[in-house]
Design an enzyme around this catalytic site. Structure first.
Site, PDB file in Angstrom:
ATOM      1  CE  LYS A 129       0.737   1.117   4.456  1.00 33.37           C
ATOM      2  NZ  LYS A 129       1.098   2.419   5.069  1.00 33.37           N
ATOM      3  CB  THR A 177      -1.204   4.887   2.897  1.00 36.74           C
ATOM      4  OG1 THR A 177      -1.314   4.096   4.069  1.00 36.74           O
ATOM      5  CG2 THR A 177       0.225   5.371   2.759  1.00 36.74           C
TER       6      THR A 177
END
Length: 334
Positions: free
Chosen positions: A192, A249
């Site tokens: 991620k 994120t």
């Protein structure tokens, strides 16, 4: 779990400090190891990590030291939060001081560049004969330190070890789930960060919300594809360590990885985007290792490949986006 259980956190960055503060606030005698003397001093004297978590008060119960053997002395739970590229060296240095039977938890998210090992594998190799638990999930350190509601996952091959980490960290505003899918939880946390760099590049180019949504969705498909090829459960990537951390994120203003991508999308070089930052943007390091791991596994990951070309091969971001959009048409689920 013993009421006198001692905890140690190895790594005095923002995330390590937030974890140590959480453990200490939960009533466990906790010490934090940091190599930076100014971090040790500020935690012990002003109860604040002025370098990595400025203006966020820490509990006075938390103590810090640069003496690793002192920090690890009699610790039943040890949490490693060092950057991925130095984790092996840090664990090797700590190994002689570890208590027999101590549970080791890994808060570092990444893939070791030289070996392509996951972080739990690194710890198991550097400190054998201990149960190892990975913790991951959507959790900006500053928000954890502020007591904002947060949920993460503790994943381990040993259910008892994962439960110990869950009980040690859990609090009214910090919910910890357990999982036995270590590979899926670890890959979700590592990959991620690369997707966040890619999303930041799009934002830096000013491309709007449509491409961001497309990249995050197709990025999750890539993450799942690699995870399944390496033995992970596909459902893990729909959970906190996959989709949850990806959303945070890729969209959060506190994301270091996204900020690096934004700077590159706005025309900075990688060196310029990284200059002057104390904290590590793991997504940059993991772009290389993620590409190598995908190539080794024979898994197609076009977003990872495009991000690698931008960061390390000099391709312009706009050309990389154009190439992604011009790929051969196919069914979504292939």
């Amino acid at each position: 779990m013993s009421e006198t259980m001692r905890c140690a956190v190895v790594g005095g960055g923002a995330w390590g400090t937030a974890i140590a503060d959480r453990l200490a606030r939960n009533g466990w005698p906790t010490m934090l190891w940091a190599r930076e003397l100014d971090v040790v001093e500020s935690i012990n004297t002003t109860h604040e990590n002025r370098r990595f978590l400025p203006d966020l008060p820490l509990t006075p119960a938390l103590l810090a030291s640069d003496d690793m053997s002192h920090v690890l002395s009699d610790a039943t739970l040890v949490v490693y939060a060092a950057p991925s590229h130095v984790l092996r060296l840090v664990v090797q240095a700590s190994q002689p001081s570890l208590k027999a039977g101590a549970v080791l938890s890994v808060a570092t998210k990444g893939i070791e560049r030289e070996t392509l090992a996951l972080m739990t594998d690194v710890v198991e190799q550097a400190a054998p004969a201990h149960d190892v638990v990975a913790i991951s999930g959507p959790s900006f350190a500053a928000e954890v330190a502020k007591g904002q509601p947060t949920a993460i996952v503790a994943a381990g091959a040993s259910h008892d070890a994962a439960k110990l980490v869950q009980r040690a960290l859990s609090a009214p505003a910090f919910r910890v789930y357990t999982s036995d899918d270590v590979v899926g939880v670890e890959l979700g946390g590592a990959l991620k960060n690369v997707m966040a760099v890619a999303t930041g590049i799009l934002d830096g180019l000013g491309m709007g919300f449509n491409p961001r949504a497309a990249l995050m969705t197709r990025g999750l498909a890539e993450m799942t594809r690699l995870g399944v090829a390496l033995g992970a459960k596909p459902d893990t990537f729909a959970g906190l360590a996959g989709l949850g951390d990806l959303v945070l994120t890729c969209t959060g203003a506190l994301s270091r990885n996204r900020a690096v991508g934004v700077a590159i999308g706005q025309g900075q070089t990688l060196e310029q985007a990284l200059a002057g930052k104390d904290s590590v943007a793991e997504g940059v390091l993991n772009t290389e290792s993620a590409k190598a791991l995908a190539d080794k596994a024979g898994v197609e990951m076009p977003i990872i490949d495009a991000t690698h070309r931008i960061l390390f091969q000099g391709q312009s971001p706009r050309d990389a986006v154009a190439e992604l959009m011009a790929r051969e048409l196919r069914p979504e689920r292939d």
